[in-house]
Design an enzyme around this catalytic site. Structure first.
Site, PDB file in Angstrom:
ATOM      1  N   LYS A  48       0.841  -1.202   0.000  1.00  8.94           N
ATOM      2  CA  LYS A  48       0.000   0.000   0.000  1.00  8.94           C
ATOM      3  C   LYS A  48       0.876   1.252   0.000  1.00  8.94           C
ATOM      4  O   LYS A  48       0.627   2.209  -0.742  1.00  8.94           O
ATOM      5  CB  LYS A  48      -0.896   0.009   1.259  1.00  8.94           C
ATOM      6  CG  LYS A  48      -2.049  -0.988   1.185  1.00  8.94           C
ATOM      7  CD  LYS A  48      -2.689  -1.232   2.540  1.00  8.94           C
ATOM      8  CE  LYS A  48      -3.720  -2.356   2.459  1.00  8.94           C
ATOM      9  NZ  LYS A  48      -4.262  -2.757   3.761  1.00  8.94           N
TER      10      LYS A  48
ATOM     11  N   GLN B 266      -4.923  -1.097  10.057  1.00  9.59           N
ATOM     12  CA  GLN B 266      -4.708  -2.427   9.474  1.00  9.59           C
ATOM     13  C   GLN B 266      -5.191  -3.504  10.451  1.00  9.59           C
ATOM     14  O   GLN B 266      -4.740  -3.576  11.587  1.00  9.59           O
ATOM     15  CB  GLN B 266      -3.206  -2.608   9.163  1.00  9.59           C
ATOM     16  CG  GLN B 266      -2.836  -3.943   8.574  1.00  9.59           C
ATOM     17  CD  GLN B 266      -3.369  -4.157   7.151  1.00  9.59           C
ATOM     18  OE1 GLN B 266      -3.395  -3.228   6.340  1.00  9.59           O
ATOM     19  NE2 GLN B 266      -3.809  -5.366   6.849  1.00  9.59           N
TER      20      GLN B 266
ATOM     21  N   ASP C 299     -11.193   2.742   4.632  1.00  5.93           N
ATOM     22  CA  ASP C 299     -11.642   1.365   4.421  1.00  5.93           C
ATOM     23  C   ASP C 299     -13.164   1.243   4.468  1.00  5.93           C
ATOM     24  O   ASP C 299     -13.702   0.170   4.201  1.00  5.93           O
ATOM     25  CB  ASP C 299     -11.045   0.453   5.506  1.00  5.93           C
ATOM     26  CG  ASP C 299      -9.786  -0.241   5.024  1.00  5.93           C
ATOM     27  OD1 ASP C 299      -9.660  -0.455   3.806  1.00  5.93           O
ATOM     28  OD2 ASP C 299      -8.932  -0.574   5.869  1.00  5.93           O
TER      29      ASP C 299
END
Ligand code: NAP
Length: 279
Positions: free
Chosen positions: A49, A93, A116
């Site tokens: 990422k 994460q 997200d």
């Protein structure tokens, strides 16, 4: 013989478009990633990422924590990132170290920086079909793949296997919003084979290698494999028995090179879109 859905190719096209749009911006989008686990896969994801964000010219910051990290430290960091107008996107994460309270931290992220799309405001908007600030990256990427290959969703008999908050549930919501008839199956579902055999589109996100076999799928159906499991020999394996299933269906995603690349491309697109919404 099925058309193999090339997620790598579609993701490169998406990233090229994004690059053009980003190049026109004076100020560039920025993303902050919080890594609080020892999971090898998470570290690999975070590295890719970061690499992709750098290629696009985004500012990318990674906050890595040891196992001794306290919930309060992460709360403090998220509050700081929420209040920093130079940070457009916050990515927590998952999974976190076991002692941390994941839900509390997700709810703390400002929904307009929730890249997200995991915050309850964003999932609530998704389930109400009301334009969330960001949509979860993997399901969003799958819809893009279906659209790219002009695979009709409206009215189709679809099945999502797996009910996680990250993939299965938002996937079912996106398909519902696109007028599909949706079944959501999970590990307690009885007679999975009877369910799969009648479906036009199957999206499998379980992490059970070769769960979906040739005799479980309908002729000419569409198979999207989200699962990724690393075998002892280092090879990645999906949920679908690809070699046998591919002869029976009309479209299928490989693992790797199917859904995976789209997830990162959509994360970058979400970062860009959040930047626009904040500016
Ligand atoms: P997860 O949170 O572990 O959820 C797995 C889901 O599968 C659960 O709902 C579980 O049911 C269901 N399940 C497990 N075994 C099953 C079986 N035999 N039959 C039917 N359902 C079964 O996993 P996740 O985060 O959603 O991820 C799923 C897979 O996708 C993993 O392999 C992950 O690595 C991969 N993944 C890939 C990407 C990508 O970009 N390609 C992104 C995210 C995840 P219960 O709810 O009843 O336990």
């Amino acid at each position: 013989m099925a058309t193999i859905i090339d997620g790598k190719k579609v993701s490169i096209e998406l990233l090229k478009e994004l690059q053009k749009k980003t190049d026109k911006l004076q100020k560039k989008p920025s993303i902050a990633v919080i890594l609080a686990n020892n999971d090898d896969a998470s570290r690999i994801y975070v590295n890719s990422k970061e690499k992709q964000a750098n290629i696009l010219g985004y500012k990318s910051m990674v906050y890595k924590f040891e196992k001794t990290v306290k919930q309060e430290e992460l709360i403090e960091l998220i509050n700081k990132l929420n209040n920093d107008s130079n940070v457009n996107a916050i990515l927590l994460q998952l999974p976190l170290f076991n002692h941390l309270n994941e839900n509390e931290l997700i709810e703390l992220i400002n929904p307009i920086k929730d890249v997200d799309g995991f915050h309850p405001l964003n999932t609530g908007k998704l389930y109400s079909n009301l334009n969330p600030f960001a949509v979860c990256c993997t399901p969003k990427g799958i819809i893009k793949l279906l659209d790219y290959y002009k695979i009709d969703i409206t009215g189709k008999n679809t099945l999502v296997i797996g009910r996680s908050n990250i993939v299965g549930k938002p996937m079912a919501a996106l398909l519902t919003n696109r007028d599909a008839t949706v079944t959501l199956a999970h590990s307690k579902s009885e007679n999975l084979k009877e369910i799969t055999k009648t479906k036009d589109i199957i999206i499998s996100a379980t992490g059970c290698p070769k769960l979906i076999k040739k005799d479980m799928v309908k002729q000419n159906s569409v198979i999207i494999d989200v699962g990724i499991v690393k075998q002892n020999n280092g090879k990645l394996m999906g949920d679908v028995d690809f070699e046998n299933v591919k002869d029976k269906v009309s479209y299928i995603t490989p693992v790797p090179g199917g859904v995976g690349p789209m997830t990162i491309a959509c994360l970058m697109e979400n970062t860009y879109e959040l930047f626009l919404k904040q500016n």
